[in-house]
Design an enzyme around this catalytic site. Structure first.
Site, PDB file in Angstrom:
ATOM      1  N   SER A 119     -16.382   6.404  -6.848  1.00  0.00           N
ATOM      2  CA  SER A 119     -15.577   7.217  -7.788  1.00  0.00           C
ATOM      3  C   SER A 119     -14.969   6.298  -8.829  1.00  0.00           C
ATOM      4  O   SER A 119     -14.288   5.332  -8.468  1.00  0.00           O
ATOM      5  CB  SER A 119     -14.445   7.922  -7.048  1.00  0.00           C
ATOM      6  OG  SER A 119     -14.985   8.728  -6.039  1.00  0.00           O
ATOM      7  N   GLU A 147     -10.213   4.139 -10.846  1.00  0.00           N
ATOM      8  CA  GLU A 147      -9.970   3.713  -9.464  1.00  0.00           C
ATOM      9  C   GLU A 147     -10.340   2.234  -9.277  1.00  0.00           C
ATOM     10  O   GLU A 147      -9.586   1.484  -8.655  1.00  0.00           O
ATOM     11  CB  GLU A 147     -10.777   4.607  -8.518  1.00  0.00           C
ATOM     12  CG  GLU A 147     -10.393   4.420  -7.073  1.00  0.00           C
ATOM     13  CD  GLU A 147     -11.304   5.189  -6.132  1.00  0.00           C
ATOM     14  OE1 GLU A 147     -11.208   6.418  -6.088  1.00  0.00           O
ATOM     15  OE2 GLU A 147     -12.104   4.535  -5.438  1.00  0.00           O
ATOM     16  N   ARG A 180      -5.118   6.134  -2.721  1.00  0.00           N
ATOM     17  CA  ARG A 180      -5.871   5.031  -3.341  1.00  0.00           C
ATOM     18  C   ARG A 180      -4.922   3.976  -3.914  1.00  0.00           C
ATOM     19  O   ARG A 180      -5.132   3.450  -5.000  1.00  0.00           O
ATOM     20  CB  ARG A 180      -6.801   5.535  -4.452  1.00  0.00           C
ATOM     21  CG  ARG A 180      -7.813   6.553  -4.027  1.00  0.00           C
ATOM     22  CD  ARG A 180      -8.840   5.958  -3.061  1.00  0.00           C
ATOM     23  NE  ARG A 180      -9.818   6.979  -2.729  1.00  0.00           N
ATOM     24  CZ  ARG A 180      -9.647   7.893  -1.770  1.00  0.00           C
ATOM     25  NH1 ARG A 180      -8.567   7.862  -1.008  1.00  0.00           N
ATOM     26  NH2 ARG A 180     -10.566   8.798  -1.531  1.00  0.00           N
TER      27      ARG A 180
HETATM   28  C1  LIG Z   1     -21.217   4.120  -3.514  1.00  0.00           C
HETATM   29  C2  LIG Z   1     -19.732   3.837  -3.317  1.00  0.00           C
HETATM   30  C3  LIG Z   1     -18.963   4.733  -2.617  1.00  0.00           C
HETATM   31  C4  LIG Z   1     -17.594   4.509  -2.419  1.00  0.00           C
HETATM   32  N1  LIG Z   1     -16.879   5.420  -1.706  1.00  0.00           N
HETATM   33  C5  LIG Z   1     -15.555   5.214  -1.488  1.00  0.00           C
HETATM   34  C6  LIG Z   1     -14.790   6.156  -0.727  1.00  0.00           C
HETATM   35  O1  LIG Z   1     -15.302   7.155  -0.240  1.00  0.00           O
HETATM   36  N2  LIG Z   1     -13.474   5.914  -0.558  1.00  0.00           N
HETATM   37  C7  LIG Z   1     -12.871   4.795  -1.067  1.00  0.00           C
HETATM   38  O2  LIG Z   1     -11.665   4.648  -0.862  1.00  0.00           O
HETATM   39  N3  LIG Z   1     -13.571   3.893  -1.772  1.00  0.00           N
HETATM   40  C8  LIG Z   1     -14.894   4.069  -2.002  1.00  0.00           C
HETATM   41  N4  LIG Z   1     -15.614   3.163  -2.737  1.00  0.00           N
HETATM   42  C9  LIG Z   1     -14.921   1.995  -3.312  1.00  0.00           C
HETATM   43  C10 LIG Z   1     -15.030   0.706  -2.463  1.00  0.00           C
HETATM   44  O3  LIG Z   1     -16.129   0.764  -1.600  1.00  0.00           O
HETATM   45  C11 LIG Z   1     -13.772   0.454  -1.648  1.00  0.00           C
HETATM   46  O4  LIG Z   1     -12.658   0.401  -2.486  1.00  0.00           O
HETATM   47  C12 LIG Z   1     -13.868  -0.861  -0.851  1.00  0.00           C
HETATM   48  O5  LIG Z   1     -12.755  -0.994   0.003  1.00  0.00           O
HETATM   49  C13 LIG Z   1     -13.955  -2.084  -1.750  1.00  0.00           C
HETATM   50  O6  LIG Z   1     -14.280  -3.193  -0.936  1.00  0.00           O
HETATM   51  P1  LIG Z   1     -14.878  -4.523  -1.529  1.00  0.00           P
HETATM   52  O7  LIG Z   1     -14.875  -5.520  -0.433  1.00  0.00           O
HETATM   53  O8  LIG Z   1     -16.164  -4.279  -2.182  1.00  0.00           O
HETATM   54  O9  LIG Z   1     -13.753  -4.886  -2.607  1.00  0.00           O
HETATM   55  P2  LIG Z   1     -13.940  -5.629  -4.004  1.00  0.00           P
HETATM   56  O10 LIG Z   1     -14.628  -4.725  -4.952  1.00  0.00           O
HETATM   57  O11 LIG Z   1     -14.511  -6.972  -3.810  1.00  0.00           O
HETATM   58  O12 LIG Z   1     -12.424  -5.771  -4.453  1.00  0.00           O
HETATM   59  C14 LIG Z   1     -11.664  -4.623  -4.793  1.00  0.00           C
HETATM   60  C15 LIG Z   1     -10.222  -5.052  -5.052  1.00  0.00           C
HETATM   61  O13 LIG Z   1      -9.653  -5.557  -3.849  1.00  0.00           O
HETATM   62  C16 LIG Z   1      -9.242  -6.917  -4.010  1.00  0.00           C
HETATM   63  N5  LIG Z   1      -9.590  -7.610  -2.752  1.00  0.00           N
HETATM   64  C17 LIG Z   1     -10.812  -7.653  -2.145  1.00  0.00           C
HETATM   65  N6  LIG Z   1     -10.738  -8.345  -0.987  1.00  0.00           N
HETATM   66  C18 LIG Z   1      -9.446  -8.759  -0.871  1.00  0.00           C
HETATM   67  C19 LIG Z   1      -8.727  -9.520   0.094  1.00  0.00           C
HETATM   68  N7  LIG Z   1      -9.316 -10.021   1.187  1.00  0.00           N
HETATM   69  N8  LIG Z   1      -7.411  -9.764  -0.136  1.00  0.00           N
HETATM   70  C20 LIG Z   1      -6.776  -9.284  -1.230  1.00  0.00           C
HETATM   71  N9  LIG Z   1      -7.402  -8.569  -2.181  1.00  0.00           N
HETATM   72  C21 LIG Z   1      -8.714  -8.294  -2.005  1.00  0.00           C
HETATM   73  C22 LIG Z   1     -10.023  -7.442  -5.199  1.00  0.00           C
HETATM   74  O14 LIG Z   1      -9.332  -8.498  -5.825  1.00  0.00           O
HETATM   75  C23 LIG Z   1     -10.091  -6.200  -6.064  1.00  0.00           C
HETATM   76  O15 LIG Z   1      -8.875  -6.040  -6.740  1.00  0.00           O
HETATM   77  C24 LIG Z   1     -16.995   3.360  -2.951  1.00  0.00           C
HETATM   78  C25 LIG Z   1     -17.785   2.438  -3.669  1.00  0.00           C
HETATM   79  C26 LIG Z   1     -19.142   2.675  -3.849  1.00  0.00           C
HETATM   80  C27 LIG Z   1     -19.971   1.677  -4.591  1.00  0.00           C
END
Ligand SMILES: Cc1cc2nc3c(=O)[nH]c(=O)nc-3n(C[C@H](O)[C@H](O)[C@H](O)COP(=O)(O)OP(=O)(O)OC[C@H]3O[C@@H](n4cnc5c(N)ncnc54)[C@H](O)[C@@H]3O)c2cc1C
Length: 340
Positions: free
Chosen positions: A240, A336, A166
């Site tokens: 998480s 996380e 992570r």
């Molecule tokens: C129900 C649920 C289940 C989940 N299960 C998992 C799992 O099994 N495994 C796991 O690893 N994660 C899990 N996650 C966490 C999440 O889905 C992941 O971390 C996902 O990759 C986040 O994507 P996002 O586009 O929503 O990022 P955001 O929440 O929009 O951003 C997260 C971070 O990434 C940065 N960021 C976003 N896009 C960019 C970009 N293009 N360039 C640079 N920085 C950027 C943001 O600034 C922030 O710091 C879960 C979340 C939920 C709600």
């Protein structure tokens, strides 16, 4: 060209906790040229910036007094191949789960264990998303990012990203500095199922499948996740909330002596990854409610809003979890999601 700037923009629909917060400025970006235009815009000079994907891995604790850049770079195309992998480039703004499913339909499996992870492709490398025995790093070729300081696009290899559990350089030295525009995946030509993870193995067995096809793993993972995790469209959450702590063999031995049922997974090199959900449950916090925030009853690693929680309420509950776990086990759980 400068993208349209929205002022005092509401972010509730742009974070899966559904927290109410406003951005001083908000814009959508579909290409590197727009990032260049933003960098040259005098009204935005010196303002803090937050890059946003699907908002599924962040906790907003208040209004954001700066510019929120929502990355919406589109596209999915096959680039070529190496000896053992198909190379596919996906725009940072594409939904992760939809991309996994589309690739499967194109006959390019390899990501099915990561099905149903919310969010966009551009965020996948930020914390090296992982689930059910697979991490992005194992299917990663390279990415294209915009460097905010040099104002140039740069290609980064897996080694440049320095992926960990992570974790990646985007959470460390490049936090806020590099904006991912697209990722290039390396999908195995000789596909092998990743079915060793207990939940996946049980689910396949229950379905009477001994030699799974990619689609069967995909369906199994989707079914497990639907049972175990709250749907953010119904119950606000960010998956998480804490990382599983990693301890040395000696620390593990000392903990087991006091807590014989402690759940841990041995890692290569002798260290042990502990199940944070078990620690939270054993600290008596599974299912608790504090104000409008709570610890999810089916999975203690997930913090949820019970309807309209503020970022501050969720943060206070997270702090309580950290303190109670530290009191009982002497371990400080690391969050996380990114706390803004
Ligand atoms: C129900 C649920 C289940 C989940 N299960 C998992 C799992 O099994 N495994 C796991 O690893 N994660 C899990 N996650 C966490 C999440 O889905 C992941 O971390 C996902 O990759 C986040 O994507 P996002 O586009 O929503 O990022 P955001 O929440 O929009 O951003 C997260 C971070 O990434 C940065 N960021 C976003 N896009 C960019 C970009 N293009 N360039 C640079 N920085 C950027 C943001 O600034 C922030 O710091 C879960 C979340 C939920 C709600």
């Amino acid at each position: 060209m400068l993208p349209t700037l929205h002022e005092r923009f509401p972010l509730r629909e742009f974070n899966t906790f559904g927290v109410e917060a406003r951005a001083r400025y908000f814009c959508r970006v579909r290409a590197a040229g727009e990032l260049a235009a933003l960098a040259a815009e005098p009204t935005l000079a010196g303002l803090p910036r937050l890059v946003l994907g699907g908002g599924s891995n962040l906790l907003l604790t208040g209004d954001f007094d700066g510019l929120v850049v929502k990355v919406e770079v589109p596209g999915l195309r096959e680039l070529g191949e190496t000896g053992d992998a198909w190379q596919v480039e996906v725009g940072a703004g594409e939904n992760w789960h939809a991309a996994v499913e589309r690739l499967l339909a194109m006959g390019r499996p390899g990501l099915e264990n990561l099905a149903l992870i919310p969010g966009n492709c551009g965020a996948a490398p930020i914390q090296n998303i992982g689930a059910y025995g697979l991490e992005l790093a194992e299917r990663f070729d390279s990415l294209l990012a915009w460097d905010v300081e040099t104002r140039q696009a740069v290609r980064m290899s897996a080694a440049d990203c320095d992926f960990g559990y992570r974790d990646s350089v985007f959470k460390r030295q490049f936090a806020g500095r590099r904006v991912v525009l697209s990722i290039t995946l390396a999908l195995p030509k000789q596909w092998q199922p990743v079915a060793g993870y207990a939940d996946v193995a049980h689910e396949l067995k229950a379905r009477g499948i001994s030699q799974p096809e990619p689609r069967e793993i995909f369906d199994a993972v989707v079914a497990i996740r639907r049972r175990k995790l709250p749907d953010p469209a119904v119950t606000g959450n960010a998956g998480s909330f804490f990382k599983n702590p990693v301890v040395t063999r000696e620390e593990h031995r000392a903990l087991i002596a006091h807590h014989p049922s402690l759940v841990g997974y041995p890692l290569p090199g002798g260290r042990v990854k502990l199940a944070a959900a078990w620690l939270i449950d054993a600290a008596g916090l599974k299912g608790v409610t504090r104000g409008r925030a709570g610890v999810y009853e089916k999975q203690a690693l997930v913090l949820v809003t019970r309807g309209g929680a503020t970022g501050a309420e969720i943060l206070a509950l997270a702090r309580e979890v950290q303190e109670k776990v530290a009191e009982k086990f002497g371990l400080w759980l690391e969050p996380e999601p990114v706390i803004v």
